[in-house]
Write a protein that holds these residues in place. Structure first.
Motif, short mmCIF file in Angstrom:
data_model
loop_
_atom_site.label_atom_id
_atom_site.label_comp_id
_atom_site.label_asym_id
_atom_site.label_seq_id
_atom_site.Cartn_x
_atom_site.Cartn_y
_atom_site.Cartn_z
N VAL A 213 36.93 40.15 34.78
CA VAL A 213 36.33 40.39 33.47
C VAL A 213 35.63 41.74 33.45
O VAL A 213 35.75 42.49 32.48
CB VAL A 213 35.34 39.25 33.12
CG1 VAL A 213 34.72 39.49 31.75
CG2 VAL A 213 36.04 37.90 33.17
N PHE B 205 32.37 37.82 29.27
CA PHE B 205 33.18 38.38 28.19
C PHE B 205 32.29 38.98 27.10
O PHE B 205 32.61 40.03 26.52
CB PHE B 205 34.10 37.31 27.60
CG PHE B 205 35.42 37.20 28.29
CD1 PHE B 205 36.34 38.25 28.23
CD2 PHE B 205 35.75 36.07 29.00
CE1 PHE B 205 37.56 38.15 28.87
CE2 PHE B 205 36.97 35.97 29.65
CZ PHE B 205 37.88 37.02 29.59
N TYR C 139 36.35 44.39 35.00
CA TYR C 139 37.30 45.49 35.00
C TYR C 139 37.97 45.70 33.64
O TYR C 139 38.71 46.66 33.45
CB TYR C 139 38.38 45.26 36.07
CG TYR C 139 37.82 45.12 37.46
CD1 TYR C 139 36.78 45.94 37.90
CD2 TYR C 139 38.30 44.16 38.34
CE1 TYR C 139 36.25 45.81 39.16
CE2 TYR C 139 37.78 44.03 39.61
CZ TYR C 139 36.76 44.85 40.02
OH TYR C 139 36.23 44.73 41.27
N LEU C 140 37.70 44.81 32.71
CA LEU C 140 38.21 45.03 31.35
C LEU C 140 37.41 46.10 30.60
O LEU C 140 37.89 46.66 29.61
CB LEU C 140 38.15 43.72 30.55
CG LEU C 140 39.07 42.58 31.01
CD1 LEU C 140 38.80 41.34 30.19
CD2 LEU C 140 40.53 42.99 30.89
N THR C 141 36.20 46.39 31.08
CA THR C 141 35.33 47.33 30.37
C THR C 141 35.94 48.72 30.23
O THR C 141 35.97 49.27 29.12
CB THR C 141 33.95 47.41 31.04
OG1 THR C 141 33.42 46.10 31.19
CG2 THR C 141 33.00 48.26 30.23
N ILE D 59 42.16 46.51 37.62
CA ILE D 59 42.79 45.20 37.39
C ILE D 59 43.28 44.62 38.70
O ILE D 59 43.06 43.42 39.01
CB ILE D 59 43.96 45.35 36.40
CG1 ILE D 59 43.45 45.80 35.03
CG2 ILE D 59 44.72 44.03 36.26
CD1 ILE D 59 44.55 46.15 34.05
N ILE E 224 38.99 49.57 30.23
CA ILE E 224 40.17 49.50 29.36
C ILE E 224 39.75 49.51 27.90
O ILE E 224 40.23 50.32 27.10
CB ILE E 224 40.98 48.22 29.67
CG1 ILE E 224 41.40 48.19 31.13
CG2 ILE E 224 42.18 48.10 28.75
CD1 ILE E 224 42.07 46.89 31.53
N ALA E 225 38.84 48.60 27.54
CA ALA E 225 38.43 48.48 26.14
C ALA E 225 37.69 49.72 25.66
O ALA E 225 37.94 50.21 24.54
CB ALA E 225 37.55 47.24 25.98
#
Length: 341
Positions: free
Chosen positions: A297, A21, A299-301, A332, A303-304
């Motif tokens: 986790v 994270f 794959y959140l990059t 996701i 998005i953010a």
């Protein structure tokens, strides 16, 4: 003994999740800060500042890991070292069962001197491709095409990792996983074709090739780094120093531009934050991850980072927005599918 191993395994998994994270939070700021600097500075100068900051971070981490503190010596450091050793040995044991071919490499002290040298050289090659290759190609893409598009293309590396898992591993639902990853690449095509004026390759061809190359480098690094015997600080410092030397020569060739105090700090942040601590956190997380469950986790990059770019004023056409939704959605979905495997 079984209870102790279970506790160590849980501690390693929690630490891996926290580190992952942290890496994603730092990576999410990379495109936005890079866009700000590239508006007034050549890519060579931005990269030089990045590798300066990264080399300083890796050097400090290396020094801290090799010099024990007398204040912590008796209690804390001993218990921490014991815990780390227990977690590391457990991770190595699990990997040797899952990947027998990598067991010999993980026991470097049993290898002949020549084999150890070749193993270390291969590890440094992985670090060079993962750090220097990924970041240099990514910033060439940022400078050659709309940053929000380059960012989405460069962060398809989790989908590339998923494709390798399908090819080499045994996922529970390979057809679903492959279809989901393929939809992500369809989304990339839509981003490229509809980013600004509904025309293919609005940016230069070099930029799109560089973005894909960056994604390939990071996918390779993520697959390889968890199986290396070298610790992240030993792996990444030589790569950062090589990157420092190469980008310094690049700056001399291009000619340096004037730097304000703010831009200097932003450039060093890119090196110390997304490149330095981001890579270190991610490498440590992968070395502690025992079940391959960090995919979600990662794959959140996109998005953010895409959200931050949109908030800063970057825009996409409706076609490219549809592509971005496919890229992020498939990331996701692939992450959830892999975490259940």
């Amino acid at each position: 003994m079984a209870e102790r191993r279970k506790n160590r395994s849980g501690a390693a998994s929690s630490a891996a999740l926290a580190l992952a994270f942290g890496a994603v939070a730092l990576w999410a700021t990379n495109a936005l800060v890079g866009k700000t600097l590239l508006a007034s500075h050549p890519v060579s100068e931005v990269q030089f500042l990045q590798f300066c900051g990264a080399a300083l971070v890796f050097a400090v981490i290396r020094l801290m890991s090799t010099s024990p503190s007398p204040l912590v010596g008796e209690g804390g450091s001993a218990r921490s070292a014991e815990t780390d050793e227990g977690c590391s040995s457990e991770v190595r044991r699990r990997r040797s069962l899952e990947h027998p071919s990598s067991d010999l490499a993980s026991r470097g002290h049993l290898l002949p001197q020549g084999e150890k040298g070749r193993s270390a050289l291969a590890a440094y090659g992985v670090g060079f491709i993962g750090l220097v290759g990924t970041m240099v190609l990514q910033y060439i893409a940022f400078a050659s095409m709309p940053v929000i598009e380059a960012n989405l293309v460069a962060y398809t590396w989790p989908l590339m990792v998923a494709e390798v898992v399908i090819a080499l591993g045994r996922p529970q639902r390979p057809l679903l996983l492959g279809l989901t990853a393929a939809l992500g690449f369809v989304g990339v095509a839509l981003v490229i074709s509809g980013g600004r004026a509904s025309a293919w390759f609005e940016g230069s061809l070099v930029g799109y090739c560089a973005a894909f190359g960056s994604a390939l480098c990071m996918a390779f690094y993520s697959l390889a780094v968890g199986r290396l015997a070298l610790s992240p600080d030993r792996l990444l410092l030589p790569s950062a120093l090589i990157g420092f030397a190469l980008t310094f020569a690049w700056c001399l060739h291009d000619g340096a531009a004037d730097l304000s105090g703010t831009h200097l700090l932003l450039g060093l942040y890119l090196g110390a934050g997304p490149m330095g601590f981001g890579y270190y956190f991610w490498s440590r997380a992968l070395s502690l991850d025992q079940g391959g469950r960090l995919a979600v986790v990662a794959y959140l990059t996109p998005i953010a980072s895409t959200l931050l770019l949109a908030l800063s004023g970057e825009s996409l056409s409706p076609t490219a927005i549809a592509g971005a939704v496919l890229v992020i959605g498939s990331c996701i979905a692939v992450g959830i599918e892999r975490s259940e495997a």
